[in-house]
Write a protein that holds these residues in place. Structure first.
Motif, PDB file in Angstrom:
ATOM      1  N   UNK A 172       0.838  -1.202   0.000  1.00  0.00           N
ATOM      2  CA  UNK A 172       0.000   0.000   0.000  1.00  0.00           C
ATOM      3  C   UNK A 172       0.874   1.253   0.000  1.00  0.00           C
ATOM      4  N   UNK A 173       1.954   1.233   0.778  1.00  0.00           N
ATOM      5  CA  UNK A 173       2.869   2.382   0.829  1.00  0.00           C
ATOM      6  C   UNK A 173       3.449   2.670  -0.560  1.00  0.00           C
ATOM      7  N   UNK A 174       3.831   1.618  -1.266  1.00  0.00           N
ATOM      8  CA  UNK A 174       4.397   1.791  -2.617  1.00  0.00           C
ATOM      9  C   UNK A 174       3.363   2.436  -3.555  1.00  0.00           C
ATOM     10  N   UNK A 175       2.085   2.019  -3.412  1.00  0.00           N
ATOM     11  CA  UNK A 175       1.032   2.571  -4.279  1.00  0.00           C
ATOM     12  C   UNK A 175       0.709   4.014  -3.897  1.00  0.00           C
ATOM     13  N   UNK A 176       0.800   4.340  -2.598  1.00  0.00           N
ATOM     14  CA  UNK A 176       0.637   5.740  -2.173  1.00  0.00           C
ATOM     15  C   UNK A 176       1.742   6.562  -2.839  1.00  0.00           C
ATOM     16  N   UNK A 177       2.950   5.992  -2.853  1.00  0.00           N
ATOM     17  CA  UNK A 177       4.093   6.671  -3.479  1.00  0.00           C
ATOM     18  C   UNK A 177       3.865   6.930  -4.959  1.00  0.00           C
ATOM     19  N   UNK A 178       3.058   6.073  -5.600  1.00  0.00           N
ATOM     20  CA  UNK A 178       2.736   6.265  -7.027  1.00  0.00           C
ATOM     21  C   UNK A 178       1.613   7.275  -7.227  1.00  0.00           C
ATOM     22  N   UNK A 179       1.093   7.807  -6.089  1.00  0.00           N
ATOM     23  CA  UNK A 179       0.045   8.828  -6.187  1.00  0.00           C
ATOM     24  C   UNK A 179      -1.364   8.281  -6.337  1.00  0.00           C
ATOM     25  N   UNK A 180      -1.572   6.977  -6.051  1.00  0.00           N
ATOM     26  CA  UNK A 180      -2.906   6.391  -6.211  1.00  0.00           C
ATOM     27  C   UNK A 180      -3.831   6.808  -5.066  1.00  0.00           C
ATOM     28  N   UNK A 181      -5.117   6.924  -5.373  1.00  0.00           N
ATOM     29  CA  UNK A 181      -6.113   7.230  -4.337  1.00  0.00           C
ATOM     30  C   UNK A 181      -6.466   5.934  -3.613  1.00  0.00           C
ATOM     31  N   UNK A 182      -7.196   6.052  -2.484  1.00  0.00           N
ATOM     32  CA  UNK A 182      -7.611   4.855  -1.739  1.00  0.00           C
ATOM     33  C   UNK A 182      -8.408   3.904  -2.629  1.00  0.00           C
ATOM     34  N   UNK A 183      -9.293   4.488  -3.441  1.00  0.00           N
ATOM     35  CA  UNK A 183     -10.130   3.651  -4.313  1.00  0.00           C
ATOM     36  C   UNK A 183      -9.265   2.885  -5.318  1.00  0.00           C
ATOM     37  N   UNK A 184      -8.289   3.591  -5.914  1.00  0.00           N
ATOM     38  CA  UNK A 184      -7.403   2.944  -6.904  1.00  0.00           C
ATOM     39  C   UNK A 184      -6.550   1.856  -6.249  1.00  0.00           C
ATOM     40  N   UNK A 185      -6.086   2.133  -5.014  1.00  0.00           N
ATOM     41  CA  UNK A 185      -5.296   1.131  -4.292  1.00  0.00           C
ATOM     42  C   UNK A 185      -6.159  -0.108  -4.038  1.00  0.00           C
ATOM     43  N   UNK A 186      -7.418   0.124  -3.638  1.00  0.00           N
ATOM     44  CA  UNK A 186      -8.356  -0.976  -3.399  1.00  0.00           C
ATOM     45  C   UNK A 186      -8.527  -1.851  -4.634  1.00  0.00           C
ATOM     46  N   UNK A 187      -8.693  -1.191  -5.784  1.00  0.00           N
ATOM     47  CA  UNK A 187      -8.861  -1.945  -7.054  1.00  0.00           C
ATOM     48  C   UNK A 187      -7.624  -2.775  -7.350  1.00  0.00           C
ATOM     49  N   UNK A 188      -6.463  -2.151  -7.177  1.00  0.00           N
ATOM     50  CA  UNK A 188      -5.184  -2.796  -7.483  1.00  0.00           C
ATOM     51  C   UNK A 188      -4.964  -4.033  -6.611  1.00  0.00           C
TER      52      UNK A 188
END
Length: 234
Positions: A172-188
């Motif tokens: 999740x930290x890596x995806x936050x670093x990519x600028x993803x929103x909570x919703x996008x992280x959830x999908x991923x």
């Protein structure tokens, strides 16, 4: 790594301006247009206007005011760069706001300048970011991270902080670093938005930071270990 882009009178740097003050926009246009290798292709006075006009004009550099009546230039930077990854954004603000600097870094801005900047310095800043270089110094970023910590007195090395994260929290930290929103992280990661929120709350607490943007800077330091070296330096 993209190779440096070159510009000339025949192929000038296309600049797009966003500021809610007409006098500022006109002043910037006059200043930049006077340079043979720079051409101001358009401007906007609001977030809404910028998101409509920006992509149509295909600029090389967007000079974006940070504070706007209907939102902020950081959102505009993120949105425009998602449509035009080659675009370099230069954030322009009238005060030295360290939180805005961190948000700008996370939105993919290439530089950050105060409105008090001299005209010649702004021109060279536009040329610097147009060529694909960043004006954001990793050491400064690390220093900001230290200042924004909840308890600056206790600062374990970066690797030690990250060792406390679970594999899912690291993802999740890596995806936050990519600028993803909570919703996008959830999908991923095939998680509900609520679960992602809970994970983020826990990992922020473990990292000793208060805002997700600070966690994102840590995530970027993971990808660029040379920055992490500065992080624990006194």
């Amino acid at each position: 790594m993209t190779e440096a882009r070159t510009f000339s009178e025949q192929n000038p740097i296309r600049v797009f301006l966003l500021d809610d003050h007409e006098v500022v926009r006109r002043g910037l246009t006059d200043l930049l247009d006077a340079e043979p290798d720079i051409s101001v292709v358009g401007d906007a006075d609001s977030v809404e206007h910028a998101l409509v006009r920006g992509p149509a004009l295909r600029p090389d550099v967007a000079v974006l005011d940070v504070r706007l009546p209907d939102g902020d230039g950081i959102t505009v930077c993120r949105e425009l760069r998602s449509q035009m990854p080659e675009l370099s954004c230069l954030m322009l603000t009238s005060f030295d706001d360290e939180e805005a600097l961190l948000d700008a870094i996370m939105a993919g801005a290439a530089g950050y300048v105060l409105k008090q900047i001299k005209g010649s310095d702004l021109i060279s800043a536009v040329r610097t970011v147009a060529s694909g270089q960043s004006m954001l110094d990793p050491t400064t970023t690390a220093r900001l991270m230290r200042k924004l910590r909840t308890d600056p007195a206790e600062e374990p090395p970066l690797s030690q902080e990250l060792a406390g994260l679970s594999p899912r929290e690291r993802d999740i930290l890596a995806l936050i670093g990519d600028g993803l929103t909570n919703r996008e992280i959830g999908k991923e990661l095939y998680l509900s938005e609520k679960t992602v929120k809970n994970h983020i709350s826990r990992l922020l607490a473990k990292l000793g930071v208060q805002r997700r943007v600070q966690a994102a800077v840590l995530a970027n330091q993971l990808e660029h270990p040379e920055t992490a070296g500065h992080h624990s330096a006194r």
